[in-house]
Motif scaffolding. Structure first.
Motif, PDB file in Angstrom:
ATOM      1  N   HIS A  63      27.493  26.372  69.552  1.00  0.00           N
ATOM      2  CA  HIS A  63      28.766  25.710  69.247  1.00  0.00           C
ATOM      3  C   HIS A  63      28.948  24.494  70.146  1.00  0.00           C
ATOM      4  O   HIS A  63      29.029  24.620  71.364  1.00  0.00           O
ATOM      5  N   HIS A  65      30.310  20.011  70.119  1.00  0.00           N
ATOM      6  CA  HIS A  65      30.773  18.783  69.482  1.00  0.00           C
ATOM      7  C   HIS A  65      30.054  17.696  70.267  1.00  0.00           C
ATOM      8  O   HIS A  65      30.582  17.169  71.240  1.00  0.00           O
ATOM      9  N   HIS A 209      36.559  27.660  64.351  1.00  0.00           N
ATOM     10  CA  HIS A 209      37.084  28.158  65.633  1.00  0.00           C
ATOM     11  C   HIS A 209      37.988  29.354  65.351  1.00  0.00           C
ATOM     12  O   HIS A 209      38.715  29.361  64.359  1.00  0.00           O
ATOM     13  N   HIS A 246      34.282  31.149  69.841  1.00  0.00           N
ATOM     14  CA  HIS A 246      35.230  31.712  70.815  1.00  0.00           C
ATOM     15  C   HIS A 246      35.631  33.166  70.517  1.00  0.00           C
ATOM     16  O   HIS A 246      35.144  34.051  71.201  1.00  0.00           O
ATOM     17  N   ASP A 297      30.001  24.259  73.947  1.00  0.00           N
ATOM     18  CA  ASP A 297      31.203  23.578  73.501  1.00  0.00           C
ATOM     19  C   ASP A 297      31.052  22.082  73.807  1.00  0.00           C
ATOM     20  O   ASP A 297      30.000  21.635  74.231  1.00  0.00           O
TER      21      ASP A 297
HETATM   22 ZN   LIG Z   1      34.906  23.779  69.538  1.00  0.00          ZN
END
Ligand SMILES: [Zn+2]
Length: 438
Positions: A63, A65, A209, A246, A297
């Motif tokens: 996960h 970005h 998420h 998460h 993340d």
């Molecule tokens: Zn995220």
């Protein structure tokens, strides 16, 4: 192309957890043809001396970005809601396709250097990220993130689907694509239902998420009468392979739902520590049969994309949170960081070093004071090795990093461009801020 790595110690992460001292790894094309002994009639084009090196499957960052690398150091010391509202979403509103491209290039350099072979990205202007993945030699699972009903920001559902269909299976099969509603607290149930039905029809997975805070759970109960996890099940999201980032706040029923539906939780320990979100409970998920993968993340909440560091934090944070020194023992965290992510991202052939598996592997240079002595190679990898100890990275049999040099991307140029792009973005952001406050 045939490559032989000889005299190398190997942490295979096969089913038995086999560790081989002083073995060989033979690579033919994109696959491993032998792990342990050199096959008799193997004539390599290249031979790498693996003395003092340890081979391990490459990391799958489940996960992130990536393009948020440009926001690194720009949203510090704030609680989650203010971190989003005052910094991250404001900076992101100043983000264009060029920033996304440069940010993804910077992140790719950082990930390759620290032994990551693949990443699961959830962001905007994803064609630019896909082009970076194609050039970098990495693998990735890519998703256009959608807010609200997908009509407010970025592309609508049709656009996100067009992206997924354009890139799924591209770059010699190194790219997978999914659909990506941001979360059940940003997207209404009707939209979740629509996107889930479309994903099912088109055979695509979902990346979302989930349950990042206790407050999100209470709000969901108040608004929808169910937990966010139950809402995902009710709207059909869990009918397709889903990676839920998460998932920290789960009832026993929620955990059972995730296990029954085969969803993967992408756990990002450094974000949870930095934004004081809470530790979750990884052993509880694993005991219930939920697949858990590891992510960094985005660099606004980490602030790096070093999966090796995340492996150590995952292990330490769970031992502390569970008050159990035996939690995530042995190679458990390495499995979370490699094969669990590989499976969830659509590359089940990767994640272990065995003949017939994908040649996605990393060499750590163990000729360092902090990696001596070598009583336990797995413990040295989990607790002592740094991402910067990575010396070689192979993805699908191709060498993309060797002895300090990224072979697929122009790192020096990218660092300079990223610095310029981040400065432009922040300048624009200040204009936005001034407009807000005047
Ligand atoms: Zn995220």
């Amino acid at each position: 192309m045939k490559t032989l790595i000889k005299d190398v110690d190997i942490v295979t992460l096969d089913e038995k957890g086999t560790v081989i001292r002083g073995g060989a790894i033979a690579i033919d094309g994109a696959f491993l043809v032998a792990v342990g002994k050199t096959p008799e009639d193997f004539a390599p084009d290249t031979t790498i001396d693996g003395t003092n090196h340890v081979a391990v499957p490459g990391f799958f960052n489940a996960h992130c970005h990536a393009s948020m690398s440009l926001v690194r150091g720009y949203a510090e010391d704030l609680p989650l809601d203010r971190w989003f509202n005052e910094r991250v979403w404001v900076a992101e509103s100043a983000l264009g396709p060029e920033e996304v491209r440069v940010g993804a290039q910077l992140a790719a350099c950082e990930m390759i250097r620290s032994g990551t072979v693949a990443f699961n990205d959830h962001y905007f202007y994803m064609d630019h990220v896909a082009e970076v993945v194609e050039a970098s030699g990495m693998r990735a699972s890519l998703t256009w993130c959608q807010f609200g009903t997908g009509k407010e920001v970025g592309v609508d559902l049709e656009g996100a689907l067009a992206f997924a269909e354009r890139w799924n299976g591209k770059a010699e099969g190194r790219i997978r694509a999914m659909l990506g509603p941001h979360s059940p607290y940003v997207c209404p149930p009707a939209f979740l239902r629509e996107i889930a039905a479309l994903a099912k029809e088109k055979g695509l997975g979902l990346h979302i998420h989930l349950a990042e805070s206790g407050e999100q759970v209470s709000r969901s109960l108040a608004t929808h009468g169910v937990t966010p996890t139950r809402l995902l099940e009710d709207t059909g999201v869990l009918d397709v392979p889903t990676i839920a980032a998460h998932a920290l706040y789960l009832s026993d029923d929620d955990v059972a739902i995730l296990a029954r539906r085969g969803a993967t939780v992408a756990y990002c320990p450094i974000t949870y520590m930095k934004l004081a979100m809470g530790p979750g409970d990884v052993p509880r998920l694993l005991r219930a049969g939920v697949s858990v993968a590891l992510g960094t993340d985005g660099p606004a909440s980490n602030n790096d994309m070093d999966m090796k560091e995340a492996v150590r934090f995952l292990t330490l944070l769970q031992k502390l949170a569970c008050r159990d020194a035996e939690a995530l023992a042995g190679d458990a965290s390495l499995r979370v960081a490699t094969q669990a992510g590989a499976r969830a991202m659509g590359f089940p052939e990767a994640g272990a070093l065995e003949a017939g598996r994908a040649a996605d592997l990393v060499l750590f240079d163990f000729d360092k004071p902090h990696l001596v002595p070598r009583h336990d190679l797995v413990a040295n990898l989990v607790h002592a090795a740094k991402g910067s100890d990575v010396s070689h990275v192979f993805v699908a049999g191709k060498l993309v990093y060797a002895d300090g040099t990224i072979l697929t991307l122009d790192e020096e140029k990218i660092r300079a461009e990223a610095e310029r792009a981040a400065f432009r973005m922040v300048s624009r952001d200040l204009t936005v801020l001034r407009a807000y406050t005047s």
